[in-house]
Motif scaffolding. Structure first.
Motif, PDB file in Angstrom:
ATOM      1  N   THR A  93     -12.009  27.014 -45.553  1.00 21.32           N
ATOM      2  CA  THR A  93     -10.845  26.951 -46.439  1.00 21.32           C
ATOM      3  C   THR A  93     -10.409  25.520 -46.674  1.00 21.32           C
ATOM      4  O   THR A  93     -10.182  25.095 -47.818  1.00 21.32           O
ATOM      5  N   PHE A  94     -10.289  24.736 -45.595  1.00 23.31           N
ATOM      6  CA  PHE A  94      -9.833  23.350 -45.739  1.00 23.31           C
ATOM      7  C   PHE A  94     -10.869  22.495 -46.458  1.00 23.31           C
ATOM      8  O   PHE A  94     -10.513  21.621 -47.259  1.00 23.31           O
ATOM      9  N   ALA A  95     -12.141  22.729 -46.189  1.00 27.03           N
ATOM     10  CA  ALA A  95     -13.194  21.985 -46.889  1.00 27.03           C
ATOM     11  C   ALA A  95     -13.139  22.254 -48.385  1.00 27.03           C
ATOM     12  O   ALA A  95     -13.353  21.351 -49.208  1.00 27.03           O
ATOM     13  N   SER A  96     -12.841  23.496 -48.758  1.00 27.41           N
ATOM     14  CA  SER A  96     -12.730  23.852 -50.176  1.00 27.41           C
ATOM     15  C   SER A  96     -11.571  23.119 -50.841  1.00 27.41           C
ATOM     16  O   SER A  96     -11.649  22.727 -52.017  1.00 27.41           O
ATOM     17  N   LEU A  97     -10.491  22.922 -50.090  1.00 29.99           N
ATOM     18  CA  LEU A  97      -9.347  22.179 -50.630  1.00 29.99           C
ATOM     19  C   LEU A  97      -9.716  20.737 -50.945  1.00 29.99           C
ATOM     20  O   LEU A  97      -9.142  20.121 -51.851  1.00 29.99           O
ATOM     21  N   TYR A  98     -10.672  20.196 -50.188  1.00 34.91           N
ATOM     22  CA  TYR A  98     -11.149  18.841 -50.445  1.00 34.91           C
ATOM     23  C   TYR A  98     -12.298  18.823 -51.452  1.00 34.91           C
ATOM     24  O   TYR A  98     -12.932  17.789 -51.663  1.00 34.91           O
ATOM     25  N   GLU A  99     -12.548  19.978 -52.071  1.00 33.20           N
ATOM     26  CA  GLU A  99     -13.545  20.115 -53.136  1.00 33.20           C
ATOM     27  C   GLU A  99     -14.941  19.711 -52.679  1.00 33.20           C
ATOM     28  O   GLU A  99     -15.717  19.112 -53.429  1.00 33.20           O
ATOM     29  N   MET A 100     -15.280  20.057 -51.439  1.00 28.68           N
ATOM     30  CA  MET A 100     -16.618  19.797 -50.931  1.00 28.68           C
ATOM     31  C   MET A 100     -17.594  20.839 -51.473  1.00 28.68           C
ATOM     32  O   MET A 100     -17.255  22.017 -51.563  1.00 28.68           O
ATOM     33  N   PRO A 101     -18.819  20.448 -51.820  1.00 27.89           N
ATOM     34  CA  PRO A 101     -19.833  21.416 -52.264  1.00 27.89           C
ATOM     35  C   PRO A 101     -20.146  22.416 -51.147  1.00 27.89           C
ATOM     36  O   PRO A 101     -20.063  22.086 -49.962  1.00 27.89           O
ATOM     37  N   LYS A 102     -20.525  23.644 -51.530  1.00 21.67           N
ATOM     38  CA  LYS A 102     -20.764  24.710 -50.566  1.00 21.67           C
ATOM     39  C   LYS A 102     -21.796  24.329 -49.514  1.00 21.67           C
ATOM     40  O   LYS A 102     -21.609  24.582 -48.317  1.00 21.67           O
ATOM     41  N   GLU A 103     -22.913  23.714 -49.947  1.00 19.91           N
ATOM     42  CA  GLU A 103     -23.961  23.351 -48.993  1.00 19.91           C
ATOM     43  C   GLU A 103     -23.483  22.281 -48.005  1.00 19.91           C
ATOM     44  O   GLU A 103     -23.852  22.292 -46.834  1.00 19.91           O
ATOM     45  N   ASP A 104     -22.610  21.375 -48.475  1.00 23.00           N
ATOM     46  CA  ASP A 104     -22.051  20.346 -47.588  1.00 23.00           C
ATOM     47  C   ASP A 104     -21.081  20.965 -46.584  1.00 23.00           C
ATOM     48  O   ASP A 104     -21.004  20.525 -45.426  1.00 23.00           O
ATOM     49  N   ILE A 105     -20.347  21.982 -47.035  1.00 26.04           N
ATOM     50  CA  ILE A 105     -19.400  22.653 -46.143  1.00 26.04           C
ATOM     51  C   ILE A 105     -20.140  23.305 -44.983  1.00 26.04           C
ATOM     52  O   ILE A 105     -19.766  23.140 -43.817  1.00 26.04           O
ATOM     53  N   GLU A 106     -21.179  24.047 -45.293  1.00 24.34           N
ATOM     54  CA  GLU A 106     -21.937  24.751 -44.249  1.00 24.34           C
ATOM     55  C   GLU A 106     -22.573  23.773 -43.276  1.00 24.34           C
ATOM     56  O   GLU A 106     -22.535  23.990 -42.056  1.00 24.34           O
ATOM     57  N   ARG A 107     -23.138  22.707 -43.795  1.00 22.92           N
ATOM     58  CA  ARG A 107     -23.773  21.704 -42.935  1.00 22.92           C
ATOM     59  C   ARG A 107     -22.727  21.003 -42.058  1.00 22.92           C
ATOM     60  O   ARG A 107     -22.946  20.791 -40.858  1.00 22.92           O
ATOM     61  N   SER A 108     -21.600  20.663 -42.653  1.00 24.64           N
ATOM     62  CA  SER A 108     -20.550  19.970 -41.910  1.00 24.64           C
ATOM     63  C   SER A 108     -19.982  20.838 -40.796  1.00 24.64           C
ATOM     64  O   SER A 108     -19.735  20.362 -39.679  1.00 24.64           O
ATOM     65  N   ILE A 109     -19.787  22.132 -41.074  1.00 23.67           N
ATOM     66  CA  ILE A 109     -19.247  23.050 -40.058  1.00 23.67           C
ATOM     67  C   ILE A 109     -20.204  23.164 -38.878  1.00 23.67           C
ATOM     68  O   ILE A 109     -19.777  23.158 -37.710  1.00 23.67           O
ATOM     69  N   GLU A 110     -21.496  23.239 -39.156  1.00 25.82           N
ATOM     70  CA  GLU A 110     -22.484  23.323 -38.077  1.00 25.82           C
ATOM     71  C   GLU A 110     -22.478  22.056 -37.229  1.00 25.82           C
ATOM     72  O   GLU A 110     -22.545  22.121 -35.994  1.00 25.82           O
ATOM     73  N   GLU A 111     -22.371  20.904 -37.870  1.00 25.03           N
ATOM     74  CA  GLU A 111     -22.351  19.634 -37.138  1.00 25.03           C
ATOM     75  C   GLU A 111     -21.095  19.509 -36.277  1.00 25.03           C
ATOM     76  O   GLU A 111     -21.168  19.130 -35.105  1.00 25.03           O
ATOM     77  N   ILE A 112     -19.962  19.850 -36.868  1.00 26.39           N
ATOM     78  CA  ILE A 112     -18.692  19.749 -36.140  1.00 26.39           C
ATOM     79  C   ILE A 112     -18.651  20.746 -34.990  1.00 26.39           C
ATOM     80  O   ILE A 112     -18.132  20.446 -33.905  1.00 26.39           O
ATOM     81  N   SER A 113     -19.201  21.927 -35.211  1.00 24.76           N
ATOM     82  CA  SER A 113     -19.245  22.945 -34.161  1.00 24.76           C
ATOM     83  C   SER A 113     -19.983  22.438 -32.924  1.00 24.76           C
ATOM     84  O   SER A 113     -19.568  22.696 -31.788  1.00 24.76           O
ATOM     85  N   LYS A 114     -21.038  21.686 -33.141  1.00 29.26           N
ATOM     86  CA  LYS A 114     -21.795  21.121 -32.022  1.00 29.26           C
ATOM     87  C   LYS A 114     -21.030  19.974 -31.366  1.00 29.26           C
ATOM     88  O   LYS A 114     -20.961  19.877 -30.141  1.00 29.26           O
ATOM     89  N   ILE A 115     -20.451  19.109 -32.187  1.00 23.17           N
ATOM     90  CA  ILE A 115     -19.707  17.958 -31.665  1.00 23.17           C
ATOM     91  C   ILE A 115     -18.544  18.410 -30.783  1.00 23.17           C
ATOM     92  O   ILE A 115     -18.297  17.863 -29.710  1.00 23.17           O
ATOM     93  N   MET A 116     -17.821  19.450 -31.243  1.00 18.91           N
ATOM     94  CA  MET A 116     -16.627  19.920 -30.552  1.00 18.91           C
ATOM     95  C   MET A 116     -16.921  21.076 -29.590  1.00 18.91           C
ATOM     96  O   MET A 116     -15.999  21.644 -29.010  1.00 18.91           O
ATOM     97  N   ASP A 117     -18.201  21.413 -29.421  1.00 20.64           N
ATOM     98  CA  ASP A 117     -18.607  22.478 -28.495  1.00 20.64           C
ATOM     99  C   ASP A 117     -17.873  23.783 -28.825  1.00 20.64           C
ATOM    100  O   ASP A 117     -17.233  24.409 -27.977  1.00 20.64           O
ATOM    101  N   MET A 118     -18.007  24.220 -30.085  1.00 24.44           N
ATOM    102  CA  MET A 118     -17.286  25.389 -30.573  1.00 24.44           C
ATOM    103  C   MET A 118     -18.197  26.590 -30.844  1.00 24.44           C
ATOM    104  O   MET A 118     -17.725  27.631 -31.328  1.00 24.44           O
ATOM    105  N   GLU A 119     -19.490  26.463 -30.559  1.00 22.52           N
ATOM    106  CA  GLU A 119     -20.437  27.519 -30.946  1.00 22.52           C
ATOM    107  C   GLU A 119     -20.061  28.894 -30.404  1.00 22.52           C
ATOM    108  O   GLU A 119     -20.233  29.913 -31.079  1.00 22.52           O
TER     109      GLU A 119
END
Length: 267
Positions: free
Chosen positions: A119-145
């Motif tokens: 939702t927040f990524a969409s507010l920043y008008e990020m492309p869908k493919e960038d959103i999915e990639r960014s969420i996966e990266e952040i999930s690993k960085i923050m140990d959220m899997e």
């Protein structure tokens, strides 16, 4: 990265009116409205790859200052530049470079962290493919899997805080503004916030961090601004401030400065 000049914010408050005729006996307390400056002529710079601590007791004006820097409040006067963008001209551009986190940030409990980040990524008008990639990266960085698809209302305090940080990370901002981010947290949750700030500094990001936990800031911040009653009363590195004032810690330094100004320190 951040340039603040002569920043002021005034509010109206209701106070007791002592000018009324005291000879008139009445149970009703008369009041009047008065203007006061919550932030009073504040100027400073924060550079790339730097953690700038904004220190002071409750009510010092820290939150008001950071809300103006985050674009939540409009200054009464003065100027703010974020990554070269002037708030008075390019506010929306400037806000895209900011990740804002406060100690009482509320999340949407019925969403999962993945849904919230999308939702927040969409507010920043990020492309869908960038959103999915960014969420996966952040999930690993923050140990959220293990909990990224669970409802936020079912997360622990530490997991919720990691989700709050992830929300700030999603659009890869250059500047982070953290208002009392460790307030009321346990040691482990506080450590996750502190470690995050250190790691982002190493990536060349700018971090503004307000707190009244002066011992914490002493070991974390490159530069420090001490604010009291809306005014800056000291600025510099922790080491230089202590040497100049001949004190051994920032708490004693703050009390000394406030006492010299004849101001009561309340914490």
């Amino acid at each position: 990265m951040i340039e603040v000049k002569n920043l002021c914010k005034s509010f109206t408050r209701v106070v007791k009116d002592d000018s009324s005729n005291k000879k008139i006996k009445t149970k009703k307390i008369k009041t009047k409205k008065e203007e006061f400056l919550a932030v009073d002529n504040v100027s400073f710079n924060a550079e790339k790859g730097e953690i700038l601590g904004i220190l002071g007791p409750n009510g010092a004006g820290k939150t008001t200052l950071l809300r103006m820097l985050g674009g939540i409040l409009t200054p009464t006067s003065g100027s703010i530049k974020i990554a070269g963008a002037d708030y008075s001209i390019d506010k929306n551009i400037a806000k895209k470079e900011i990740g804002y986190l406060s100690g009482n940030t509320k999340l949407y409990n019925r969403l999962s962290p993945r849904e919230l980040l999308t939702t927040f990524a969409s507010l920043y008008e990020m492309p869908k493919e960038d959103i999915e990639r960014s969420i996966e990266e952040i999930s690993k960085i923050m140990d959220m899997e293990q909990f990224i698809d669970n409802r936020i209302e079912n997360l622990s305090t530490g997991q919720t805080q990691r989700t709050s940080i992830a929300r700030c990370l999603i659009h890869s901002p250059q500047i982070y503004i953290f208002d009392e981010p460790t307030l009321g947290l346990d040691v482990i949750s506080s450590k996750s916030i502190i470690d995050f700030m250190k790691s982002e500094k190493e990536k060349g990001k700018t971090v503004l961090y307000s707190t009244h936990y002066m011992e914490e800031a002493e070991t974390l911040c490159d530069k420090i601004i001490m604010i009291h009653q809306g005014k800056i009363i000291a600025s510099g590195s922790a080491k230089s401030l202590k040497e100049e004032s001949e004190t051994t810690n920032l708490r004693d330094l703050f009390i000394k400065l406030a006492s010299e100004r004849g101001e009561l320190v309340e914490e």
